[in-house]
Design a protein around this motif. Structure first.
Motif, PDB file in Angstrom:
ATOM      1  N   LEU A  82     -13.931  14.315  -3.350  1.00  0.00           N
ATOM      2  CA  LEU A  82     -14.161  12.886  -3.152  1.00  0.00           C
ATOM      3  C   LEU A  82     -13.047  12.256  -2.338  1.00  0.00           C
ATOM      4  CD1 LEU A  82     -15.075  12.026  -6.862  1.00  0.00           C
ATOM      5  CD2 LEU A  82     -16.680  12.519  -4.999  1.00  0.00           C
ATOM      6  N   VAL A  83     -13.344  11.093  -1.813  1.00  0.00           N
ATOM      7  CA  VAL A  83     -12.339  10.218  -1.220  1.00  0.00           C
ATOM      8  C   VAL A  83     -12.343   8.938  -2.046  1.00  0.00           C
ATOM      9  CG1 VAL A  83     -11.646   8.900   0.817  1.00  0.00           C
ATOM     10  CG2 VAL A  83     -12.623  11.189   1.079  1.00  0.00           C
ATOM     11  N   ILE A  84     -11.158   8.490  -2.463  1.00  0.00           N
ATOM     12  CA  ILE A  84     -11.048   7.330  -3.339  1.00  0.00           C
ATOM     13  C   ILE A  84     -10.356   6.189  -2.599  1.00  0.00           C
ATOM     14  CG2 ILE A  84     -10.070   6.433  -5.494  1.00  0.00           C
ATOM     15  CD1 ILE A  84     -10.336   9.170  -6.705  1.00  0.00           C
ATOM     16  N   PHE A  85     -10.876   4.996  -2.805  1.00  0.00           N
ATOM     17  CA  PHE A  85     -10.298   3.777  -2.250  1.00  0.00           C
ATOM     18  C   PHE A  85      -9.749   2.971  -3.426  1.00  0.00           C
ATOM     19  CE2 PHE A  85     -13.610   5.381   0.382  1.00  0.00           C
ATOM     20  CZ  PHE A  85     -13.224   5.146   1.698  1.00  0.00           C
ATOM     21  N   SER A  86      -8.430   2.823  -3.504  1.00  0.00           N
ATOM     22  CA  SER A  86      -7.784   2.119  -4.614  1.00  0.00           C
ATOM     23  C   SER A  86      -7.299   0.752  -4.146  1.00  0.00           C
ATOM     24  CB  SER A  86      -6.614   2.930  -5.158  1.00  0.00           C
ATOM     25  OG  SER A  86      -7.065   4.142  -5.732  1.00  0.00           O
ATOM     26  N   VAL A  87      -7.683  -0.281  -4.892  1.00  0.00           N
ATOM     27  CA  VAL A  87      -7.412  -1.663  -4.495  1.00  0.00           C
ATOM     28  C   VAL A  87      -6.561  -2.336  -5.572  1.00  0.00           C
ATOM     29  CG1 VAL A  87      -8.455  -3.838  -3.761  1.00  0.00           C
ATOM     30  CG2 VAL A  87      -9.697  -1.683  -3.430  1.00  0.00           C
ATOM     31  N   PRO A  88      -5.371  -2.834  -5.229  1.00  0.00           N
ATOM     32  CA  PRO A  88      -4.514  -3.459  -6.247  1.00  0.00           C
ATOM     33  C   PRO A  88      -4.977  -4.855  -6.625  1.00  0.00           C
ATOM     34  CG  PRO A  88      -3.469  -3.601  -4.095  1.00  0.00           C
ATOM     35  CD  PRO A  88      -4.719  -2.787  -3.908  1.00  0.00           C
ATOM     36  N   ALA A  89      -4.509  -5.306  -7.781  1.00  0.00           N
ATOM     37  CA  ALA A  89      -4.804  -6.655  -8.251  1.00  0.00           C
ATOM     38  C   ALA A  89      -4.087  -7.680  -7.386  1.00  0.00           C
ATOM     39  CB  ALA A  89      -4.362  -6.807  -9.702  1.00  0.00           C
ATOM     40  N   ALA A  90      -4.505  -8.933  -7.492  1.00  0.00           N
ATOM     41  CA  ALA A  90      -3.851 -10.022  -6.778  1.00  0.00           C
ATOM     42  C   ALA A  90      -2.377 -10.073  -7.161  1.00  0.00           C
ATOM     43  CB  ALA A  90      -4.528 -11.347  -7.106  1.00  0.00           C
ATOM     44  N   GLY A  91      -1.521 -10.111  -6.161  1.00  0.00           N
ATOM     45  CA  GLY A  91      -0.092 -10.199  -6.399  1.00  0.00           C
ATOM     46  C   GLY A  91       0.598  -8.875  -6.622  1.00  0.00           C
ATOM     47  N   ALA A  92      -0.163  -7.780  -6.719  1.00  0.00           N
ATOM     48  CA  ALA A  92       0.418  -6.461  -6.977  1.00  0.00           C
ATOM     49  C   ALA A  92       0.502  -5.647  -5.691  1.00  0.00           C
ATOM     50  CB  ALA A  92      -0.408  -5.709  -8.012  1.00  0.00           C
ATOM     51  N   THR A  93       1.298  -4.587  -5.744  1.00  0.00           N
ATOM     52  CA  THR A  93       1.426  -3.645  -4.639  1.00  0.00           C
ATOM     53  C   THR A  93       1.292  -2.235  -5.186  1.00  0.00           C
ATOM     54  OG1 THR A  93       2.916  -5.112  -3.415  1.00  0.00           O
ATOM     55  CG2 THR A  93       2.908  -2.802  -2.785  1.00  0.00           C
ATOM     56  N   LEU A  94       0.472  -1.424  -4.533  1.00  0.00           N
ATOM     57  CA  LEU A  94       0.339  -0.014  -4.893  1.00  0.00           C
ATOM     58  C   LEU A  94       1.140   0.834  -3.917  1.00  0.00           C
ATOM     59  CD1 LEU A  94      -3.473   0.460  -5.671  1.00  0.00           C
ATOM     60  CD2 LEU A  94      -1.601   0.119  -7.295  1.00  0.00           C
ATOM     61  N   SER A  95       1.771   1.880  -4.440  1.00  0.00           N
ATOM     62  CA  SER A  95       2.503   2.832  -3.613  1.00  0.00           C
ATOM     63  C   SER A  95       2.085   4.230  -4.036  1.00  0.00           C
ATOM     64  CB  SER A  95       4.013   2.642  -3.800  1.00  0.00           C
ATOM     65  OG  SER A  95       4.729   3.619  -3.069  1.00  0.00           O
ATOM     66  N   TYR A  96       1.415   4.982  -3.135  1.00  0.00           N
ATOM     67  CA  TYR A  96       0.905   6.302  -3.459  1.00  0.00           C
ATOM     68  C   TYR A  96       1.537   7.342  -2.532  1.00  0.00           C
ATOM     69  CZ  TYR A  96      -2.941   4.478  -6.376  1.00  0.00           C
ATOM     70  OH  TYR A  96      -3.668   3.876  -7.364  1.00  0.00           O
ATOM     71  N   ALA A  97       1.745   8.546  -3.073  1.00  0.00           N
ATOM     72  CA  ALA A  97       2.226   9.676  -2.283  1.00  0.00           C
ATOM     73  C   ALA A  97       1.315  10.867  -2.542  1.00  0.00           C
ATOM     74  CB  ALA A  97       3.668  10.022  -2.671  1.00  0.00           C
ATOM     75  N   GLN A  98       0.937  11.555  -1.454  1.00  0.00           N
ATOM     76  CA  GLN A  98       0.039  12.708  -1.577  1.00  0.00           C
ATOM     77  C   GLN A  98       0.148  13.559  -0.319  1.00  0.00           C
ATOM     78  OE1 GLN A  98      -4.364  12.146  -1.382  1.00  0.00           O
ATOM     79  NE2 GLN A  98      -4.407  13.169  -3.382  1.00  0.00           N
ATOM     80  N   GLY A  99       0.272  14.854  -0.496  1.00  0.00           N
ATOM     81  CA  GLY A  99       0.270  15.763   0.638  1.00  0.00           C
ATOM     82  C   GLY A  99       1.328  15.481   1.674  1.00  0.00           C
ATOM     83  N   GLY A 100       2.512  15.026   1.232  1.00  0.00           N
ATOM     84  CA  GLY A 100       3.584  14.744   2.167  1.00  0.00           C
ATOM     85  C   GLY A 100       3.492  13.402   2.859  1.00  0.00           C
ATOM     86  N   LYS A 101       2.487  12.605   2.517  1.00  0.00           N
ATOM     87  CA  LYS A 101       2.328  11.279   3.102  1.00  0.00           C
ATOM     88  C   LYS A 101       2.597  10.203   2.059  1.00  0.00           C
ATOM     89  CE  LYS A 101      -1.100  12.368   6.691  1.00  0.00           C
ATOM     90  NZ  LYS A 101      -2.427  11.982   7.258  1.00  0.00           N
ATOM     91  N   HIS A 102       2.846   8.991   2.537  1.00  0.00           N
ATOM     92  CA  HIS A 102       3.115   7.859   1.654  1.00  0.00           C
ATOM     93  C   HIS A 102       2.361   6.646   2.189  1.00  0.00           C
ATOM     94  CE1 HIS A 102       5.620   4.357   0.246  1.00  0.00           C
ATOM     95  NE2 HIS A 102       5.361   4.972  -0.895  1.00  0.00           N
ATOM     96  N   ALA A 110      -6.410  -1.644   0.672  1.00  0.00           N
ATOM     97  CA  ALA A 110      -6.806  -0.474  -0.117  1.00  0.00           C
ATOM     98  C   ALA A 110      -6.058   0.750   0.370  1.00  0.00           C
ATOM     99  CB  ALA A 110      -8.314  -0.246  -0.021  1.00  0.00           C
ATOM    100  N   ILE A 111      -5.800   1.667  -0.551  1.00  0.00           N
ATOM    101  CA  ILE A 111      -5.246   2.967  -0.191  1.00  0.00           C
ATOM    102  C   ILE A 111      -6.363   4.001  -0.250  1.00  0.00           C
ATOM    103  CG2 ILE A 111      -3.677   4.827  -0.849  1.00  0.00           C
ATOM    104  CD1 ILE A 111      -1.716   2.794  -1.821  1.00  0.00           C
ATOM    105  N   VAL A 112      -6.495   4.766   0.822  1.00  0.00           N
ATOM    106  CA  VAL A 112      -7.463   5.862   0.891  1.00  0.00           C
ATOM    107  C   VAL A 112      -6.745   7.144   0.488  1.00  0.00           C
ATOM    108  CG1 VAL A 112      -9.065   7.116   2.376  1.00  0.00           C
ATOM    109  CG2 VAL A 112      -8.590   4.692   2.818  1.00  0.00           C
ATOM    110  N   HIS A 113      -7.313   7.902  -0.442  1.00  0.00           N
ATOM    111  CA  HIS A 113      -6.700   9.175  -0.809  1.00  0.00           C
ATOM    112  C   HIS A 113      -7.772  10.157  -1.268  1.00  0.00           C
ATOM    113  CE1 HIS A 113      -6.886   8.383  -5.235  1.00  0.00           C
ATOM    114  NE2 HIS A 113      -6.730   7.115  -4.860  1.00  0.00           N
TER     115      HIS A 113
END
Length: 327
Positions: A82-102, A110-113
């Protein structure tokens, strides 16, 4: 291995009664979608944490409330690619790391991962995170490059991103799982819009320019906007068109393609709202005139004519104790 998402009606699990704590909550979620979670930091609030999830074979949507601020997600254990699209709440920030990327996403982005590699996630605050999962194979057929399906950020500066996220949230609004035909339509529409948001191939763009998916997403966005402004008598066709970034004539054609007109849709939604108020005992003390005005009608006579035409009955007949009412 080609494994489909399951049919699953809207399911909610909470630390307020279903499970004992945050680790158990993520265990329950991970068992449902095929991932293992390791929670590094929990929530800095006494409020319960919960998630709501709905799934059809070609799409899955989840919203987490008061979720973990620091976690690690394993590769999928059930063969789901699958491909997932993660969307943070109002006022929040998401930080994801995967496969050597950030990648980092703020509210409205949204973050695609992917689900085939370990993901390390952090949030600047606890709160709501919405996640939409779509089959990688369907997206591969639509995007310009498969690299676009690896870890990256979708910014909020293009209409296609807003259309995709708005349409995805509609899936969470379904009270029960749709039938197979509607499920296929939902998946195809979400994949089309996701591809446009990520970067569709030239072939996919050509197919989508006149396609039903984008038009349906615009129509649903228009309906949501009308509902949000329904009680304002100043709501106009030009205002709705501007919200869609379309001309007024194009917006009228959009509604005509759905077997109605823009003016009729506004009127009928106002009438449906008025009918629900009239039948609600909590509004039994209110005059019909007040209800009509609060639902966006400018005169009682116009309301009576429209109400009779739609429901083939007088507004008074909708009241819980109609014998006690007369105008």
């Amino acid at each position: 291995m080609d494994v489909s998402l399951p049919f699953r009606s809207l399911t909610t699990v909470s630390t307020g009664g279903d499970v004992r704590g945050l680790n158990d909550l993520y265990d329950a979620y991970g068992h449902m979608i095929g991932h293992r979670y390791s929670i590094a930091h929990g929530v800095a609030t006494d409020a319960p944490s919960d998630f709501a999830n709905i799934s059809v074979p070609g799409a899955c949507a989840t919203i987490f409330r008061n979720g973990a601020s620091d976690f690690v997600m394993s590769p999928n254990q059930q063969g789901l690619d699958l491909v997932i699209f993660s969307v943070p709440a109002a006022g929040a920030t998401l930080s994801y790391a995967q496969g050597g990327k950030h990648a980092v996403a703020a509210s409205g982005e949204a973050i695609v991962h992917a689900t085939d590699k370990t993901l390390v996630g952090k949030s600047s605050q606890t709160g709501d995170v919405t996640a939409i999962a779509l089959p990688r194979q369907k997206l591969k057929e639509r995007v310009a490059s498969e690299d676009l399906l690896t870890l990256s950020t979708l910014t909020a500066d293009t209409p296609s991103v807003g259309l995709f996220l708005g349409h995805a949230r509609n899936l969470l609004g379904l009270a029960k799982v749709p039938d197979a035909a509607l499920s296929d339509l939902i998946s195809e529409q979400l994949c089309d819009l996701a591809a446009l948001a990520i970067g569709a191939s030239a072939k996919a763009v050509d197919e989508l320019k006149e396609g039903a998916s984008l038009a349906q997403a615009r129509y649903q966005r228009a309906i949501r906007y009308i509902r949000s402004r329904l009680t304002d008598p100043a709501l106009s066709e030009d205002e709705i068109a501007a919200n869609l970034a379309l001309s007024t004539s194009s917006t009228r054609r959009l509604f005509a393609q759905n077997g109605t007109s823009l003016a009729r849709s506004i009127r009928n939604m106002r009438l449906d709202l008025a009918a629900s108020h009239l039948a609600d005992p909590r509004h039994a003390h209110r005059k019909i005139l007040d209800i009509a005005l609060d639902c966006g009608f400018l005169s009682l006579s116009a309301f009576y004519v429209a109400f009779q035409a739609r429901f083939d009955t007088h507004p008074t007949d909708m009241r819980p104790d109609k014998a006690a009412w007369s105008n």
